[in-house]
Scaffold this motif. Structure first.
Motif, PDB file in Angstrom:
ATOM      1  N   LYS A  42      -8.933 -13.612  -3.696  1.00 39.46           N
ATOM      2  CA  LYS A  42      -8.832 -14.471  -4.871  1.00 39.46           C
ATOM      3  C   LYS A  42      -9.847 -14.101  -5.950  1.00 39.46           C
ATOM      4  O   LYS A  42      -9.726 -14.521  -7.085  1.00 39.46           O
ATOM      5  CB  LYS A  42      -8.953 -15.949  -4.498  1.00 39.46           C
ATOM      6  CG  LYS A  42     -10.330 -16.375  -4.049  1.00 39.46           C
ATOM      7  CD  LYS A  42     -10.339 -17.840  -3.725  1.00 39.46           C
ATOM      8  CE  LYS A  42     -11.744 -18.286  -3.363  1.00 39.46           C
ATOM      9  NZ  LYS A  42     -11.812 -19.703  -3.099  1.00 39.46           N
ATOM     10  N   GLU A  43     -10.860 -13.310  -5.601  1.00 36.29           N
ATOM     11  CA  GLU A  43     -11.853 -12.904  -6.583  1.00 36.29           C
ATOM     12  C   GLU A  43     -11.506 -11.595  -7.263  1.00 36.29           C
ATOM     13  O   GLU A  43     -12.189 -11.184  -8.202  1.00 36.29           O
ATOM     14  CB  GLU A  43     -13.232 -12.830  -5.923  1.00 36.29           C
ATOM     15  CG  GLU A  43     -13.736 -14.197  -5.514  1.00 36.29           C
ATOM     16  CD  GLU A  43     -15.048 -14.172  -4.767  1.00 36.29           C
ATOM     17  OE1 GLU A  43     -15.574 -13.080  -4.485  1.00 36.29           O
ATOM     18  OE2 GLU A  43     -15.545 -15.259  -4.456  1.00 36.29           O
ATOM     19  N   ILE A  73     -17.257 -11.121 -12.930  1.00 36.26           N
ATOM     20  CA  ILE A  73     -16.094 -12.006 -12.862  1.00 36.26           C
ATOM     21  C   ILE A  73     -15.029 -11.462 -13.806  1.00 36.26           C
ATOM     22  O   ILE A  73     -15.313 -10.622 -14.661  1.00 36.26           O
ATOM     23  CB  ILE A  73     -16.426 -13.476 -13.232  1.00 36.26           C
ATOM     24  CG1 ILE A  73     -16.881 -13.584 -14.697  1.00 36.26           C
ATOM     25  CG2 ILE A  73     -17.452 -14.057 -12.273  1.00 36.26           C
ATOM     26  CD1 ILE A  73     -16.993 -15.028 -15.207  1.00 36.26           C
ATOM     27  N   SER A 130     -25.575 -19.475  -3.704  1.00 35.06           N
ATOM     28  CA  SER A 130     -25.682 -20.551  -2.718  1.00 35.06           C
ATOM     29  C   SER A 130     -26.940 -20.318  -1.880  1.00 35.06           C
ATOM     30  O   SER A 130     -27.576 -19.264  -1.966  1.00 35.06           O
ATOM     31  CB  SER A 130     -24.450 -20.545  -1.814  1.00 35.06           C
ATOM     32  OG  SER A 130     -24.472 -19.405  -0.969  1.00 35.06           O
ATOM     33  N   LEU A 136     -22.263 -17.577  -6.809  1.00 36.37           N
ATOM     34  CA  LEU A 136     -21.450 -18.740  -7.191  1.00 36.37           C
ATOM     35  C   LEU A 136     -20.670 -18.396  -8.461  1.00 36.37           C
ATOM     36  O   LEU A 136     -21.070 -18.725  -9.578  1.00 36.37           O
ATOM     37  CB  LEU A 136     -22.346 -19.966  -7.391  1.00 36.37           C
ATOM     38  CG  LEU A 136     -23.107 -20.416  -6.142  1.00 36.37           C
ATOM     39  CD1 LEU A 136     -24.065 -21.550  -6.467  1.00 36.37           C
ATOM     40  CD2 LEU A 136     -22.126 -20.833  -5.043  1.00 36.37           C
ATOM     41  N   ARG A 137     -19.565 -17.697  -8.266  1.00 40.19           N
ATOM     42  CA  ARG A 137     -18.745 -17.240  -9.397  1.00 40.19           C
ATOM     43  C   ARG A 137     -18.204 -18.409 -10.217  1.00 40.19           C
ATOM     44  O   ARG A 137     -18.054 -18.299 -11.418  1.00 40.19           O
ATOM     45  CB  ARG A 137     -17.618 -16.344  -8.903  1.00 40.19           C
ATOM     46  CG  ARG A 137     -18.126 -15.058  -8.286  1.00 40.19           C
ATOM     47  CD  ARG A 137     -16.988 -14.146  -7.855  1.00 40.19           C
ATOM     48  NE  ARG A 137     -17.411 -13.233  -6.828  1.00 40.19           N
ATOM     49  CZ  ARG A 137     -18.150 -12.160  -7.033  1.00 40.19           C
ATOM     50  NH1 ARG A 137     -18.529 -11.849  -8.244  1.00 40.19           N
ATOM     51  NH2 ARG A 137     -18.522 -11.390  -6.037  1.00 40.19           N
ATOM     52  N   LYS A 138     -17.941 -19.518  -9.549  1.00 45.14           N
ATOM     53  CA  LYS A 138     -17.436 -20.683 -10.287  1.00 45.14           C
ATOM     54  C   LYS A 138     -18.460 -21.167 -11.308  1.00 45.14           C
ATOM     55  O   LYS A 138     -18.102 -21.595 -12.397  1.00 45.14           O
ATOM     56  CB  LYS A 138     -17.011 -21.802  -9.340  1.00 45.14           C
ATOM     57  CG  LYS A 138     -18.123 -22.413  -8.525  1.00 45.14           C
ATOM     58  CD  LYS A 138     -17.611 -23.540  -7.650  1.00 45.14           C
ATOM     59  CE  LYS A 138     -18.626 -24.112  -6.721  1.00 45.14           C
ATOM     60  NZ  LYS A 138     -19.994 -24.228  -7.140  1.00 45.14           N
ATOM     61  N   ASP A 139     -19.742 -21.061 -10.978  1.00 48.82           N
ATOM     62  CA  ASP A 139     -20.794 -21.447 -11.918  1.00 48.82           C
ATOM     63  C   ASP A 139     -20.836 -20.474 -13.104  1.00 48.82           C
ATOM     64  O   ASP A 139     -21.058 -20.877 -14.236  1.00 48.82           O
ATOM     65  CB  ASP A 139     -22.150 -21.494 -11.243  1.00 48.82           C
ATOM     66  CG  ASP A 139     -22.254 -22.649 -10.238  1.00 48.82           C
ATOM     67  OD1 ASP A 139     -21.318 -23.457 -10.143  1.00 48.82           O
ATOM     68  OD2 ASP A 139     -23.295 -22.733  -9.553  1.00 48.82           O
ATOM     69  N   ARG A 141     -18.252 -18.775 -14.210  1.00 51.42           N
ATOM     70  CA  ARG A 141     -17.058 -19.066 -15.032  1.00 51.42           C
ATOM     71  C   ARG A 141     -17.283 -20.295 -15.891  1.00 51.42           C
ATOM     72  O   ARG A 141     -16.901 -20.321 -17.052  1.00 51.42           O
ATOM     73  CB  ARG A 141     -15.835 -19.263 -14.138  1.00 51.42           C
ATOM     74  CG  ARG A 141     -15.285 -17.979 -13.578  1.00 51.42           C
ATOM     75  CD  ARG A 141     -14.001 -18.213 -12.776  1.00 51.42           C
ATOM     76  NE  ARG A 141     -13.770 -17.084 -11.916  1.00 51.42           N
ATOM     77  CZ  ARG A 141     -14.122 -16.988 -10.651  1.00 51.42           C
ATOM     78  NH1 ARG A 141     -14.716 -18.006 -10.054  1.00 51.42           N
ATOM     79  NH2 ARG A 141     -13.900 -15.898  -9.972  1.00 51.42           N
ATOM     80  N   ALA A 142     -17.941 -21.308 -15.325  1.00 42.65           N
ATOM     81  CA  ALA A 142     -18.197 -22.556 -16.058  1.00 42.65           C
ATOM     82  C   ALA A 142     -19.156 -22.344 -17.213  1.00 42.65           C
ATOM     83  O   ALA A 142     -19.027 -22.960 -18.267  1.00 42.65           O
ATOM     84  CB  ALA A 142     -18.736 -23.626 -15.103  1.00 42.65           C
ATOM     85  N   HIS A 144     -19.611 -19.363 -18.681  1.00 44.08           N
ATOM     86  CA  HIS A 144     -19.178 -18.186 -19.456  1.00 44.08           C
ATOM     87  C   HIS A 144     -19.093 -18.555 -20.929  1.00 44.08           C
ATOM     88  O   HIS A 144     -18.409 -19.466 -21.311  1.00 44.08           O
ATOM     89  CB  HIS A 144     -17.822 -17.706 -18.940  1.00 44.08           C
ATOM     90  CG  HIS A 144     -17.111 -16.794 -19.862  1.00 44.08           C
ATOM     91  ND1 HIS A 144     -17.592 -15.543 -20.162  1.00 44.08           N
ATOM     92  CD2 HIS A 144     -15.960 -16.942 -20.559  1.00 44.08           C
ATOM     93  CE1 HIS A 144     -16.740 -14.964 -21.004  1.00 44.08           C
ATOM     94  NE2 HIS A 144     -15.760 -15.785 -21.250  1.00 44.08           N
TER      95      HIS A 144
END
Length: 146
Positions: A42-43, A73, A130, A136-139, A141-142, A144
């Motif tokens: 998924k990454e 990312i 973490s 923490l790719r979601k961080d 992306r948030a 970005h």
């Protein structure tokens, strides 16, 4: 594993008709044969139909002498010519370094196939991770920003 308790849909999505469990991990097997988990499906960044593993680009970036840490990312391709995403590197420079975005992109481009080149770079102070050390790719992306 025989499946998820009380969740047949999740079981069907995870275990195929041949009984293989699909975790979403990407692994390589060496000659020993040792198995190494190297990325997550998924990454993967999809660029012009190619799959670009962020971990591969991160390994290249971390080989640079003035890059202390890095994460990659996929971000929207503003030009709209690449398909879904383009690779963007978040880079932590060593103190006192004057490394530029262009120098980072050039460094990576010299070592990877053309479709794997980093297209954008953003310098940051720290790569969010973490407690186990996972990026923490979601961080990213948030946060970005361009």
């Amino acid at each position: 594993m025989t499946g998820y308790l009380g969740n047949e849909e999740a079981t069907r999505e995870t275990i195929d008709d041949d009984g293989f469990l699909h975790t979403g991990d990407i692994a390589v097997v060496d000659s020993e044969p040792f198995v190494y988990i190297v990325d997550r499906l998924k990454e993967l960044i999809k660029y012009k139909g190619y799959q670009v593993p962020p971990a591969e680009l991160e390994a290249v970036l971390l080989a640079h002498p003035v890059i202390a840490d890095a994460a990659v990312i996929g971000v929207a391709d503003e030009a709209g010519e690449a398909g879904e995403k383009v690779p963007k590197a978040f880079v932590v420079r060593l103190p006192g370094s004057e490394l530029t975005e262009d120098a980072v992109m050039h460094f990576v481009a010299e070592q990877v196939a053309p479709h794997k080149k980093v297209r954008r770079v953003q310098f940051i102070d720290v790569i969010p991770k973490s407690t186990a050390g996972k990026i923490l790719r979601k961080d990213l992306r948030a946060s970005h920003s361009g």
